[in-house]
Every structure is written in structure tokens, then in C-alpha cells.
Enzyme design. Structure first.
Site, PDB file in Angstrom:
ATOM      1  N   ASP A 283       0.862  -1.177   0.000  1.00 24.03           N
ATOM      2  CA  ASP A 283       0.000   0.000   0.000  1.00 24.03           C
ATOM      3  C   ASP A 283       0.907   1.238   0.000  1.00 24.03           C
ATOM      4  OD1 ASP A 283      -2.127   1.752   0.033  1.00 24.03           O
ATOM      5  OD2 ASP A 283      -3.230   0.696   1.592  1.00 24.03           O
TER       6      ASP A 283
HETATM    7  C1  BGC Z   1      -5.197   3.108   0.225  1.00 20.69           C
HETATM    8  C2  BGC Z   1      -5.378   2.047  -0.832  1.00 20.69           C
HETATM    9  C3  BGC Z   1      -5.313   2.655  -2.207  1.00 20.69           C
HETATM   10  C4  BGC Z   1      -4.009   3.410  -2.371  1.00 20.69           C
HETATM   11  C5  BGC Z   1      -3.828   4.018  -3.746  1.00 20.69           C
HETATM   12  C6  BGC Z   1      -4.006   4.002  -0.061  1.00 20.69           C
HETATM   13  O1  BGC Z   1      -3.992   5.099   0.789  1.00 20.69           O
HETATM   14  O2  BGC Z   1      -5.066   2.510   1.488  1.00 20.69           O
HETATM   15  O3  BGC Z   1      -6.594   1.384  -0.634  1.00 20.69           O
HETATM   16  O4  BGC Z   1      -5.429   1.650  -3.180  1.00 20.69           O
HETATM   17  O5  BGC Z   1      -3.981   4.440  -1.395  1.00 20.69           O
HETATM   18  O6  BGC Z   1      -4.692   5.049  -3.987  1.00 20.69           O
END
Ligand code: BGC
Length: 761
Positions: A283
Site C-alpha cells: 500500500d
Molecule cells: C489506500 C489504498 C489505495 C491506495 C492508492 C491508499 O492510501 O489505502 O486502498 O489503493 O492508497 O490510492
């Protein structure tokens, strides 16, 4: 067996073996292609493939083009049009040494341009065709925008509504979320992962993110292995079994070890036990966060832990690029660690068809739409069709609903006219002004048959601190600066002139989002005072709720004559809400998460364990498991939702009172529509293992059917049960059914059920 059957069997087996052979050949070709490519790659080029970055202020386009041409980026996310992504792909395939194509990803969670209801709403439809349609259209629109991959489905089980990301998942129940995980994955993938309109699903957040302590975002998770295996892991597995191309790793720790450094999670469970072949993606910034988690001293150790644990791609941080070469040189990681990760990234690109045609989803410039944001590119009829299936009727006294298209209707509430909030959290490329608000939907529906008057009534929040928090990027919550009482008085005046009041109340979309955990689940701001004032007018009061999580609504339930839960219903939300309010569509949604009475009751979920001293409704509560200040149980249980018609269920009939291993047993009920409207409802089947080697939940959903019946019609609904439905993970994590008595319960919600018992021999 007759000859025809035998012939069929032979042909079937033959075609299966041809298919197996073709699959083996395809896999062989893929592996050979990747092995050959990897032989030509330098270490820098390999590490470049592990980098997934977002275009933004730190990485402006000219710099990104240079980095891609140098082979230092594997893919990007957040650039979402063909014209934005084409030059990036050109830089890779025309200017980089090995011409390895880029991929383009985005968070397409509940729609790309056409926005469908938030996932918690989609789940409330219990309609797999509707959910599949939402997923397929999302993929069609996203791939037409040049995207190859989505960070979805998000299948974290959430049983704590304080967690803002409850809006983004499909609720509290393992079985329902697993069914949806499969449908979503298939619908993103389309016919074949490499197809031009196929969007590679990356299931997230692996694992257990929905169980963060106290519902506080990013908090840690500490959970028993049986609960993990039984309740929280199956949805990820269901998505992977259905063909998700990858996994996004959760930000939280799992029993002390952050998922991003968790070798047990990413290697032992995911790769070895589940046999997953595909890419793992961290993530956002999660590798560097290992330092603050307290498991890595510095960037170097963070990179080492992550690559060794099996994190293939690093999202938006630089540590792989900066640290892996030295770690390799010093012998702290092996070439194999890097190669394994690179192989998976290249494998995903291969599966997406990008080596065959890097422009598969970008297309030719000449075919770019003149206006990417054109309304004509939206799928409005489908959005309306799906949205109305997600609305849940929570109360309807004295047949307040459906409303008549006549007289004067007072529409009250800031949310009634908010375009932005219709979109909900994670609304991809959805455009606020393209949404139909509730006020617009009602206006469209009544035409000149009824008069609508509007009053704002209350801001969604007046608290400067909350507003500052929610509005930190863009103005999410608009504020009317008038004194609160003045707005309430204006609404009361509007109500007094009307035959009925429709108050649209709830949360702003940003309140149910990432990093939006709450300590109360009340309607925020002065909305509760507004409702009290509207109630005092004595006019019939309909509450239209917009929120991304269960709220505590005890008082509101007493005050309102009718309540309709609409979540954040998407582009066509206002029209869908009007369809239900006026009875052009009979509501059929059922809650996918229990609504608590108070925050102190949390967690409230239906599939809880029994205790030695259960509370028995109607009996004194002393020395039983309950809270003495609070009525026991949720305000609205999981699976609950009313209809304009009345459904009743007969007792359950079992085909047998014993089930043999390998055998089948059927459980049937007669469902009757005894009301005056045609309508759909969801017949839900729950099981309980009465005495097992470990205590089992009081009930668990094992099947359901969404059934349409004409007014007056009745139908026998039959479920088939087998040993598989009775299996669970015991204390040794062995998945098996134990002999003994099982209760089978069938109902139209998780509380009000008809029961029978049978034995597994
Ligand atoms: C979130 C994810 C997301 C990623 C990209 C993160 O802050 O936890 O769910 O896919 O950002 O946008």
C-alpha cells in the site's frame, strides 16, 4: 449410463485434457518469455520494475518520462486518461532499452465515470447480477480510459462502523462478502484477463484491515488464528480463486508483524498454502512505514524486510530503488529475492496482454473521445437500475411510503442538494455535477404534479475542527454561514406548508472514507435538532439517510414515520431514491452490516459467539451477557430491510433429519407475498453447529436467494445443504465438519428466523 451420456463424458474428459494441455502450453510460453526477458535485464532495470508511482507534484510529467525511458518505473497510478498515459507508454516502448511496457492502475472501486453506489450499498442489494453489472461497466469505462488495473475489490470484513472504510467494503459477513468478491473479480476480469476491456483486479487489503482495533484507521490487528481463517481470510481467497491478478498488502500489523513485513502472511499462507501466483503490491508508502511500525531501524532494513517477506511492488516510496542494490551487494538479500518479485510484475503485465500490445487499452490517438467527460459516455440507466436495488427501507409506519405525486412536499437537508456527496468515497473519475441529487430526482419524478419546497435546515457539520479536517484538500463540506436556529426555523416553516416532509440527513462522504474514523455514530452537526423540530410540526416525516457506515439512530427511528437508507448512491442516486419514495420501484435492499443502538455496544455483528450466560429476550437480564443500560442487540439487524408489500415465510421443511457425508439435504420454506405490491426479498439461510469441538457462532449465513413475487403469489424456496456447508476451522486449523446436531434457520433477516434441526452422521 446410456451411450449418449457415456459419449458426453468421454468428450467432456477429452476437452478437459485439451484445455489442461493448452493451459500448460500457455503457461510454458509465458514463463519462457519472461525468463528470456529477465536474462537481458540489468539490476537497475529489474528494480525499476518494482516501482509503482503516482504522478503528482513530486513527480511531474517531464521527470516521469525520463525515469520511464531509463527503465526505472514499472507502472503508475492516478493518471487516468488515454492522452495522459499514451506518452508514458511511448516513453517505455519507444525509448527504454528493453521496451518493457508500463501498466496504469487506479482505485476503481464502485465505478470509473459512471459512479455506482458505494460498496456497502452494493452489498445491500444482495443481487449478484446487479453487482456484476456495476463491476463490468466499471471495467469497460476504466479500460476505455486506458487503465489496466484496479486496486479492488476491497473485501475487508468490517464489523466496527467507527472505521470509515466500512463504506468501501461489502460489510460484516464472510459468506456474503466472499460471494461478492468472486462476482466483482469476474466482472473486472471480463472474458479473459488480457482482453481490451479487462481490468486486472488487485484484491485488498491483505489482510484483516477491517479489524483495526477500535475501528481506528491504520491501527493494529491482533486476532486468533481460528477467527482469521474462519471469518476474515475467506473473501481474499475467494477473489484470488476467481482470478484476481494480485494482492494489495494491508497497512496494519497482523498479530504484531506489519503485513508489509509479514513472511508468514505473504509467503507461507498466500503462496504456499493458497498457491497464489500473481503480483503483491504494497500500500501507499507502506515499506517506509515499517520504521514507524517499529520493526525496521531505517530504510535499508525496511526494504530488506519487505522484499524478503514477499512484497513485489513498492507503491510510492523510493526505498526499493535506493536500498536493494546495496543490500544485494552486501549479501543481505539474494538475487532470487529480487528476481522473484520482478517475475511476478512481468507476469502481471504479460497476463494483462501488454507485451502483446502495450496500447491495448490506450488505443490510437485518432480514436480518443473528444471529451472524456462527456455525459454520453456514462451508463446512466444501469446506474439507476443498480442504485435502486441498494436502498434499504428501515421503517414505514402507516404506509407513509410510497409518497403520492401530489400536494406539497418539503425537502429538507444540506445533503438533498449535494452533488459531491452522491459520489461517496473513492469515486474514481466521477464528476460531481454529473450526479442527480435527491432534490433533482424528486423534481424529475413529480414534474408538475406536485409542488416541492426546499430548505437547507442544517449544515452536515458546523464544527470548525471537523470542517478543517474534512476540507483539507478540497471543499468537501459546504457550510451555510447563517445561524443554525435560523436554518432550522426556515425548515420548520417549509414543513408547515407541506403535506409531507422528506429530510435528507446523514454524513458527508468524507466522513466515511480512509482516515475517517469516528468516536460517535450520531447524525453529525445540528441535524438531530433539525429532525426534532420537524417532528414537532406533526407532519409525516420521511428520513432519507445518506451515510457510508451504520449510524446510531434510536431516537430518529422513534421520530420518523419512514426511513430509507440510501448510502451514497452514485451518479443516478437521486432518480433511484425518487423511484423508491414514489413507489416506482419497490425497495428490496437488506443491510450488509448491523446498525448498533449505541457506540458502547460495539462490536455488534450477528455471527457472534454464544456465551455461557446468554441474554434471553423477555427474561430478566441479571447475570446474563448484555449491557444493563441498553436494549439488547442491534437497532437494525444484518439482513434486515422492508418492502412495500408483506412477505411471510412458512416453517422450514427438511428432506431428511440426517445428512450423510457426501450426501445432500434440502431445506425448504414457502415464501408468500401477501401484500398488494409485486416485490423482491432475500430469503436467507443460516446454520448453527450446536455442539462442536470449539464454540461456533450463534448463526452464520450459508446461502440466500433473492426472489421476485407478484402480489398474492407464493413460492417454495429450496436450499441444498452438503457437508461443505458445515465445515469450519477447528483449533488445529483443520477445516472439517464434525458430526452432531445443526440448527438450520431461514428468515428474511438474521434475527427473525424459522428453525429446524438435523444431524450430520
Ligand atoms: C489506500 C489504498 C489505495 C491506495 C492508492 C491508499 O492510501 O489505502 O486502498 O489503493 O492508497 O490510492
Amino acid at each position: 449410463m446410456n451411450k449418449l451420456c457415456l459419449l458426453g463424458l468421454v468428450v467432456g474428459l477429452a476437452s478437459q485434457s485439451v484445455m489442461a494441455e493448452t493451459n500448460a502450453t500457455l503457461l510454458h510460453n509465458k514463463n519462457a518469455f519472461i525468463a528470456n526477458l529477465m536474462k537481458q535485464m540489468t539490476l537497475d532495470e529489474k528494480i525499476g520494475q518494482l516501482r509503482l508511482i503516482s504522478i503528482g507534484p513530486e513527480m511531474p510529467q517531464p521527470q516521469i518520462l525520463k525515469e520511464i525511458a531509463a527503465g526505472r518505473i514499472g507502472g503508475t497510478f492516478n493518471s487516468i486518461t488515454r492522452s495522459e498515459n499514451r506518452p508514458l507508454q511511448d516513453a517505455a516502448v519507444a525509448h527504454s532499452r528493453l521496451k518493457i511496457p508500463m501498466f496504469f492502475a487506479y482505485d476503481v472501486i464502485h465505478g470509473q465515470r459512471t459512479i455506482f453506489p458505494i460498496s456497502l450499498g452494493l452489498a445491500a442489494s444482495w443481487d449478484m447480477d446487479a453487482i456484476g453489472l456495476a463491476g463490468r461497466i466499471s471495467a469497460i469505462e476504466a479500460t476505455a480510459d486506458s487503465l489496466d488495473m484496479t486496486f479492488a475489490p476491497m473485501v475487508d470484513i468490517s464489523r466496527d462502523p467507527r472505521w470509515g472504510r466500512s463504506s468501501e467494503g461489502f460489510g460484516e459477513d464472510t459468506y456474503l462478502v466472499s460471494r461478492i468478491a468472486k462476482v466483482m473479480t469476474n466482472s473486472f476480469n471480463g472474458q479473459h484477463p488480457g482482453g481490451a476491456d479487462s481490468l486486472m483486479p488487485i484484491v485488498k487489503h491483505f489482510a484483516l484491515y477491517g479489524a483495526v482495533e477500535g475501528g481506528k484507521d491504520y491501527n493494529s490487528v491482533d486476532m486468533s488464528p481460528t477467527r482469521m481463517y474462519q471469518d476474515y481470510l475467506p473473501p481474499y481467497r475467494a477473489s484470488l480463486d476467481a482470478g484476481a491478478g494480485g494482492v494489495m498488502i494491508a497497512l496494519n500489523a497482523v498479530n504484531g508483524v506489519p503485513a508489509t513485513a509479514n513472511t508468514w502472511l505473504l509467503k507461507d499462507l498466500l503462496r504456499k498454502e493458497w498457491g497464489f501466483k500473481g503480483v503483491t503490491i504494497s500500500d501507499h508508502g507502506a515499506i517506509k512505514e515499517l520504521i514507524r511500525h517499529g520493526v525496521a531501524r531505517d530504510d535499508r532494513e525496511a526494504a530488506k524486510l519487505a522484499i524478503k517477506a514477499g512484497v513485489d511492488m513498492s507503491m510510492n516510496d523510493k526505498v526499493y530503488g535506493e536500498q536493494l542494490p546495496a543490500l544485494l551487494k552486501d549479501g543481505e538479500i539474494a538475487q532470487q529475492d529480487i528476481d522473484n518479485a520482478v517475475r511476478e510484475v512481468l507476469g502481471a503485465k504479460y497476463d494483462m496482454g501488454l507485451f502483446a500490445d502495450p496500447y491495448r487499452r490506450i488505443g490510437a490517438a485518432a480514436q480518443d473521445p473528444q471529451d472524456t467527460y462527456a455525459d454520453s459516455l456514462l451508463h446512466r440507466p444501469q446506474a439507476r437500475e443498480v442504485a435502486r436495488k441498494t436502498l434499504v427501507l428501515l421503517k414505514n409506519d402507516n404506509q407513509t411510503l410510497p409518497l403520492k405525486k401530489q400536494g406539497t412536499i418539503a425537502v429538507v437537508g444540506a445533503l438533498a442538494k449535494s452533488h459531491l456527496d452522491m459520489l461517496g468515497s473513492w469515486s474514481a473519475a466521477g464528476v460531481p455535477n454529473q450526479t442527480v441529487t435527491v432534490f433533482e430526482g424528486l423534481t424529475n419524478a413529480v414534474g408538475n404534479k406536485a409542488k416541492l419546497i426546499y430548505a437547507r435546515g442544517a449544515n452536515v457539520s458546523d464544527d470548525p475542527k471537523i470542517l478543517e479536517y474534512l476540507n483539507f484538500m478540497i471543499t468537501e463540506v459546504e457550510v451555510d454561514p447563517r445561524p443554525a436556529q435560523e436554518m432550522i426555523d426556515e425548515a420548520v416553516k417549509a414543513a408547515q406548508q407541506a403535506d409531507v416532509v422528506v429530510a435528507v440527513v446523514g454524513e458527508s462522504r468524507g466522513m466515511s472514507h480512509e482516515s475517517a474514523s469516528r468516536t460517535t455514530l450520531n447524525l453529525p452537526g445540528r441535524q438531530r435538532d433539525l429532525i426534532a423540530a420537524l417532528k414537532a410540526t406533526g407532519k409525516p416525516l420521511v428520513l432519507v439517510l445518506m451515510n457510508g457506515r451504520p449510524l446510531t439512530l434510536v431516537k430518529e427511528q422513534q421520530q420518523a414515520d419512514a426511513m430509507l437508507e440510501t448510502w451514497f448512491p452514485g451518479t443516478e442516486g437521486g432518480n433511484a431514491v425518487a423511484d423508491v419514495l414514489f413507489g416506482d420501484y419497490n425497495p428490496s435492499g437488506k443491510l450488509a452490516m448491523s446498525f448498533p443502538r449505541s457506540i458502547g455496544q460495539l462490536p455488534v455483528y450477528y455471527a457472534h459467539f454464544g456465551t455461557g450466560r446468554p441474554y434471553v429476550p423477555g427474561k430478566p437480564g441479571n447475570y446474563t451477557s448484555q449491557y444493563f443500560e441498553e436494549t439488547n442487540g442491534p437497532l437494525f439487524p444484518f439482513g434486515f430491510g422492508l418492502s412495500y408489500t408483506q412477505f411471510s415465510l412458512s416453517d422450514v421443511t427438511l428432506s431428511n433429519d440426517t445428512l450423510k457425508r457426501g450426501g445432500k439435504l434440502t431445506a425448504s420454506v414457502t415464501l408468500k407475498n401477501s401484500g398488494k405490491y409485486d416485490g423482491e426479498t432475500v430469503v436467507q439461510l443460516y446454520l448453527h453447529d450446536v455442539a462442536a469441538s470449539i464454540s461456533r457462532p450463534v448463526k452464520e449465513l450459508k446461502n440466500f436467494q433473492k426472489v421476485m413475487l407478484k402480489a398474492g403469489e407464493e413460492k417454495v424456496i429450496t436450499f441444498t445443504l452438503s457437508e461443505d456447508d458445515l465445515k469450519f476451522y477447528n483449533s488445529q486449523l483443520k477445516y472439517a465438519a464434525e458430526p452432531g446436531v445443526f440448527d438450520v434457520m431461514i428468515g428474511l433477516d438474521s434475527q427473525d428466523v424459522k428453525q429446524q434441526s438435523f444431524s450430520l452422521l
